[in-house]
Structure formats: structure tokens, C-alpha cells
Design a protein around this motif. Structure first.
Motif, PDB file in Angstrom:
ATOM      1  N   ILE A   1       0.850  -1.195   0.000  1.00 44.36           N
ATOM      2  CA  ILE A   1       0.000   0.000   0.000  1.00 44.36           C
ATOM      3  C   ILE A   1       0.884   1.243   0.000  1.00 44.36           C
ATOM      4  CG2 ILE A   1      -0.204   0.043   2.527  1.00 44.36           C
ATOM      5  CD1 ILE A   1      -3.107   1.140   2.076  1.00 44.36           C
ATOM      6  N   THR A   2       0.461   2.256  -0.770  1.00 44.62           N
ATOM      7  CA  THR A   2       1.170   3.534  -0.820  1.00 44.62           C
ATOM      8  C   THR A   2       0.345   4.601  -0.094  1.00 44.62           C
ATOM      9  OG1 THR A   2       0.088   4.244  -2.872  1.00 44.62           O
ATOM     10  CG2 THR A   2       2.121   2.922  -3.077  1.00 44.62           C
ATOM     11  N   ALA A   3       0.980   5.716   0.201  1.00 43.57           N
ATOM     12  CA  ALA A   3       0.267   6.818   0.843  1.00 43.57           C
ATOM     13  C   ALA A   3      -0.865   7.324  -0.040  1.00 43.57           C
ATOM     14  CB  ALA A   3       1.245   7.941   1.166  1.00 43.57           C
TER      15      ALA A   3
ATOM     16  N   GLN B   1      -2.648   5.577  -2.197  1.00 42.73           N
ATOM     17  CA  GLN B   1      -3.743   4.607  -2.103  1.00 42.73           C
ATOM     18  C   GLN B   1      -4.497   4.756  -0.783  1.00 42.73           C
ATOM     19  OE1 GLN B   1      -1.214   1.152  -2.812  1.00 42.73           O
ATOM     20  NE2 GLN B   1      -2.351   0.664  -4.682  1.00 42.73           N
ATOM     21  N   LEU B   2      -3.750   5.006   0.298  1.00 39.33           N
ATOM     22  CA  LEU B   2      -4.400   5.171   1.592  1.00 39.33           C
ATOM     23  C   LEU B   2      -5.268   6.426   1.615  1.00 39.33           C
ATOM     24  CD1 LEU B   2      -5.011   4.504   4.480  1.00 39.33           C
ATOM     25  CD2 LEU B   2      -2.755   5.384   5.141  1.00 39.33           C
ATOM     26  N   ARG B   3      -4.773   7.523   1.045  1.00 41.86           N
ATOM     27  CA  ARG B   3      -5.574   8.750   1.017  1.00 41.86           C
ATOM     28  C   ARG B   3      -6.878   8.531   0.246  1.00 41.86           C
ATOM     29  NH1 ARG B   3      -0.330  11.262   0.929  1.00 41.86           N
ATOM     30  NH2 ARG B   3      -0.212  11.098  -1.338  1.00 41.86           N
ATOM     31  N   ALA B   4      -6.810   7.795  -0.860  1.00 42.86           N
ATOM     32  CA  ALA B   4      -8.016   7.507  -1.642  1.00 42.86           C
ATOM     33  C   ALA B   4      -8.984   6.630  -0.850  1.00 42.86           C
ATOM     34  CB  ALA B   4      -7.629   6.815  -2.952  1.00 42.86           C
ATOM     35  N   TRP B   5      -8.453   5.674  -0.109  1.00 42.92           N
ATOM     36  CA  TRP B   5      -9.286   4.776   0.704  1.00 42.92           C
ATOM     37  C   TRP B   5      -9.962   5.553   1.834  1.00 42.92           C
ATOM     38  CZ3 TRP B   5      -7.440   0.506   4.536  1.00 42.92           C
ATOM     39  CH2 TRP B   5      -8.410  -0.503   4.641  1.00 42.92           C
ATOM     40  N   LYS B   6      -9.210   6.445   2.456  1.00 40.97           N
ATOM     41  CA  LYS B   6      -9.785   7.286   3.516  1.00 40.97           C
ATOM     42  C   LYS B   6     -10.914   8.158   2.973  1.00 40.97           C
ATOM     43  CE  LYS B   6      -6.734   9.451   6.152  1.00 40.97           C
ATOM     44  NZ  LYS B   6      -5.465  10.127   6.525  1.00 40.97           N
ATOM     45  N   ALA B   7     -10.752   8.659   1.755  1.00 41.50           N
ATOM     46  CA  ALA B   7     -11.784   9.510   1.156  1.00 41.50           C
ATOM     47  C   ALA B   7     -13.088   8.739   0.938  1.00 41.50           C
ATOM     48  CB  ALA B   7     -11.279  10.073  -0.171  1.00 41.50           C
ATOM     49  N   GLU B   8     -12.980   7.419   0.726  1.00 39.34           N
ATOM     50  CA  GLU B   8     -14.168   6.580   0.549  1.00 39.34           C
ATOM     51  C   GLU B   8     -14.886   6.308   1.871  1.00 39.34           C
ATOM     52  OE1 GLU B   8     -12.842   2.991  -1.273  1.00 39.34           O
ATOM     53  OE2 GLU B   8     -12.090   3.981  -3.087  1.00 39.34           O
TER      54      GLU B   8
ATOM     55  N   THR C   1       4.824  -0.712   7.552  1.00 36.47           N
ATOM     56  CA  THR C   1       4.415   0.260   6.544  1.00 36.47           C
ATOM     57  C   THR C   1       5.497   1.324   6.413  1.00 36.47           C
ATOM     58  OG1 THR C   1       3.170   1.355   8.310  1.00 36.47           O
ATOM     59  CG2 THR C   1       1.895   0.030   6.768  1.00 36.47           C
ATOM     60  N   THR C   2       5.456   2.057   5.305  1.00 33.56           N
ATOM     61  CA  THR C   2       6.433   3.122   5.089  1.00 33.56           C
ATOM     62  C   THR C   2       6.116   4.338   5.954  1.00 33.56           C
ATOM     63  OG1 THR C   2       5.138   4.130   3.318  1.00 33.56           O
ATOM     64  CG2 THR C   2       6.705   2.388   2.688  1.00 33.56           C
ATOM     65  N   ALA C   3       7.073   5.240   6.067  1.00 30.60           N
ATOM     66  CA  ALA C   3       6.866   6.479   6.825  1.00 30.60           C
ATOM     67  C   ALA C   3       5.721   7.290   6.218  1.00 30.60           C
ATOM     68  CB  ALA C   3       8.151   7.296   6.845  1.00 30.60           C
TER      69      ALA C   3
ATOM     70  N   ALA D   1       2.318   8.427   8.214  1.00 29.86           N
ATOM     71  CA  ALA D   1       1.924   9.832   8.334  1.00 29.86           C
ATOM     72  C   ALA D   1       0.444  10.044   8.039  1.00 29.86           C
ATOM     73  CB  ALA D   1       2.781  10.696   7.401  1.00 29.86           C
ATOM     74  N   GLU D   2      -0.191   9.106   7.361  1.00 30.73           N
ATOM     75  CA  GLU D   2      -1.626   9.181   7.048  1.00 30.73           C
ATOM     76  C   GLU D   2      -2.461   8.353   8.024  1.00 30.73           C
ATOM     77  OE1 GLU D   2      -2.997  11.024   4.712  1.00 30.73           O
ATOM     78  OE2 GLU D   2      -1.128  11.759   3.855  1.00 30.73           O
ATOM     79  N   THR D   3      -1.832   7.897   9.090  1.00 28.70           N
ATOM     80  CA  THR D   3      -2.430   6.917  10.000  1.00 28.70           C
ATOM     81  C   THR D   3      -2.786   7.544  11.340  1.00 28.70           C
ATOM     82  OG1 THR D   3      -1.254   5.070   8.959  1.00 28.70           O
ATOM     83  CG2 THR D   3      -1.870   4.789  11.256  1.00 28.70           C
ATOM     84  N   ASP D   4      -3.853   7.032  11.967  1.00 25.44           N
ATOM     85  CA  ASP D   4      -4.220   7.474  13.316  1.00 25.44           C
ATOM     86  C   ASP D   4      -3.479   6.681  14.386  1.00 25.44           C
ATOM     87  OD1 ASP D   4      -6.275   9.464  12.604  1.00 25.44           O
ATOM     88  OD2 ASP D   4      -7.358   7.717  11.824  1.00 25.44           O
TER      89      ASP D   4
END
Length: 323
Positions: free
Chosen positions: A102-104, A106-113, A125-127, A131-134
Motif C-alpha cells: 500500500i502507498t500513501a 492509495q491510503l488517502r483515496a481509501w480514507k476519502a471513501e 508500513t512506510t513512513a 503519516a496518514e495513519t491514526d
């Protein structure tokens, strides 16, 4: 030196270890090793443990130089928690198939859903993803992290689908799960469990929740096809603690084979068998004594994280450590 737990012939290892020890003292450095590293690397490390333990040790250490013997995201985590220290990785190509799933973006798009959902990322996971994580978590504290989140909040769990499935079943929470996997753990199949159960019916069975066999094993446990007695789904550190305390004398271990070295060393009167000899991570095994020596000698392969990104990622990691 058998079973894939050692890499370097003893006569070569002695000279390399002597060089490493000299450089370690000269540099005032400490060496951290993951449970999946070769046996000779675990033996010389100042600390051996899982991702969480490595991160905690790195943050607490007063040493100016940290040599992280693991995969790249582990060195990144140490750099995030210890920005004032020099963090070295002996081989910068030691990656992680799970972290790469997973990339940042992809995560931002998933969060938007799923607006308003709480993002829980496995520490693998990568840094940029952190950074997009709670909340970050490890396999050892993942259930504790999930249960700490208010029950009315949807959870996005990433990137490991096997650990996510295990957590959803054990906690009953409303969770969306990313379809990522560690290719090594995913290779552990139900047939391997069946074969080892038949071969060693009196052994304790220890299964890592990243494994491809976890979902089927939980089904077998629920239906009685596998006895709950002697079957345990545990993190690597949980496996090590359990083996030390258990009255069992034989253990079948369903995770990366490197952890067997520490188990055998701590429990010389007990027997430990891999679920299969093929369950070895090629990325972990890229770290060798020669590369540790070279990294310490030349101060090569420094891992840094841009300050703004590190500050955002640090929040999720610190929440994990606090729990």
C-alpha cells in the motif's frame, strides 16, 4: 549451523564479529536485530526483538549510532523516533513485501471513501503511510489498539489482510481490511498445519496472525477440527514468552524460521520445529555480518525521514507505544 538459522561459517564469523565489536565500541554504536535475522546476527546484537521492541529500544538508547538489522521500514521507524541519532541499515535493499502493498496515495483515496473512519496501520508500513495513519500497531498489541477505539467508529485496517481478518473475528468490530500480505507468511497454508498436527500430535502449535492459515485455523478451532488446547495465535514476542512458560516440551512454530534461534537459545531443554523449512524471509536474510561490518566502518546507508513527514508519522507510532 543448520536449518537456515546461520549464514556465515564459524571461522569467518569469528573474525567478522571481532571487527564489528571493535567498530561498535569505536563508534559508540548499538546493534538492533529482528527476531527473523540470522542466528549469528541475533547473537551479537545489543537488542533482539520484534518491531515494537526495536523501536522502543532505539528511542531509549543513548547511543549516537543505531545499526538496524531488519528491513527498511524498521530503520525508518527508528529514524522517526530518534531524529537526533544516525540510523544505519546494513543493506538498503532489504525491503518488505507487506509494506510495499500500500502507498500513501492509495491510503488517502481509501480514507476519502470512508470519511470519519479511524486508520490503524500495522507497523510494517512506510513512513509516508504512517503519516496518514491514526494508530500504528504490531501483531502483539493490535487487539489492544482496536479495542481502545470507540465502538461507534469504523476502522480501516491495513495492510495485512490475515491479521485484519483475525482482529475482526476476535473483536467483532466494524472493519474494512486492505488486501495486502506478507508473501512469506501467506505461504503458510492449512495443509502445513494439518501435516504438522498429524506428525506431532503432542506439540504446542504457535501461529502468527499474519499467516495464510489463520482464517482456516480459526474455523477449525470453532468447529472442533483442531483442538483449542495446544493451539495459540500469537505475535513473535508472544510465542517466545509462551514457549518459556509452557509445560509443553515440543513446539511447532508457524512464522518465519529465524525466531526458532531465539526460542532454542532460551529453552535448551525443549524442541522447536518450523511449520516448514521454506518459511524464510529473503529480505531479512539480506543482512549479513559483512554488511554490518561495512556499514559501521564506512557509516553507509543512513536512513533519514524528512522532518515534517516524521512529525506526522511519530504521532501514530507514539499512540502505539502508549498502548
Amino acid at each position: 549451523m543448520t536449518g537456515g538459522l546461520y549464514h556465515t561459517p564459524p571461522e569467518v564469523a569469528r573474525d567478522l564479529i571481532a571487527e564489528i565489536n571493535h567498530l561498535r565500541a569505536e563508534r559508540h554504536a548499538v546493534i538492533l536485530a529482528h527476531n527473523y535475522e540470522y542466528g549469528e546476527i541475533q547473537d551479537l546484537a545489543d537488542f533482539v526483538g520484534d518491531s515494537l521492541g526495536m523501536a522502543q529500544f532505539a528511542a531509549q538508547s543513548a547511543a549516537p549510532i543505531l545499526v538496524v538489522c531488519g528491513v527498511h521500514f524498521m530503520a525508518e521507524t527508528s529514524a522517526i523516533l530518534s531524529p537526533e541519532k544516525m540510523v544505519l541499515i546494513p543493506d538498503p535493499e532489504a525491503g518488505c513485501s507487506l509494506a510495499a502493498s500500500i502507498t500513501a496515495e492509495q491510503l488517502r483515496a481509501w480514507k476519502a471513501e470512508h470519511p470519519g473512519a479511524v486508520v490503524v496501520s500495522y507497523v510494517n508500513t512506510t513512513a509516508e503511510v504512517k503519516a496518514e495513519t491514526d494508530y500504528c500497531c504490531t501483531s502483539g498489541n493490535a487487539e489492544r489498539v482496536i479495542r481502545a477505539i470507540p465502538e461507534d467508529r469504523k476502522i480501516l485496517f491495513l495492510p495485512d489482510m490475515f491479521l485484519g481478518s483475525y482482529l475482526r473475528q476476535t473483536t467483532g468490530r466494524d472493519m474494512e481490511i486492505w488486501a495486502g500480505e506478507c508473501h512469506v507468511h501467506a505461504a503458510i497454508k492449512p495443509a502445513m498445519v494439518d501435516q504438522q498436527r498429524a506428525a506431532r500430535p503432542h506439540a504446542d502449535l504457535l501461529i502468527h496472525p499474519e499467516c495464510g492459515c489463520v482464517t482456516s485455523t480459526m474455523h477449525y478451532l470453532a468447529t472442533g477440527k483442531i483442538s483449542r488446547e495446544g493451539t495459540h495465535i500469537l505475535s513473535t514476542e508472544g510465542m517466545i514468552r509462551h514457549a518459556a512458560q509452557s509445560p509443553f516440551r515440543e513446539f511447532v512454530v508457524a512464522t518465519e524460521i529465524g525466531v526458532l534461534h531465539r526460542m532454542r537459545k532460551m529453552n535448551p531443554d525443549k524442541q522447536f520445529f518450523p511449520i516448514d523449512d521454506s518459511i524464510s524471509c529473503p529480505y531479512m536474510k539480506q543482512i549479513t555480518l559483512e554488511k554490518i561490518r561495512d556499514s559501521l566502518r564506512d557509516l553507509t546507508h543512513q536512513v533519514t525521514v524528512e522532518p515534517e513527514l516524521a512529525n506526522r508519522a511519530r504521532t501514530a507510532i507514539e499512540r502505539m507505544i502508549a498502548l
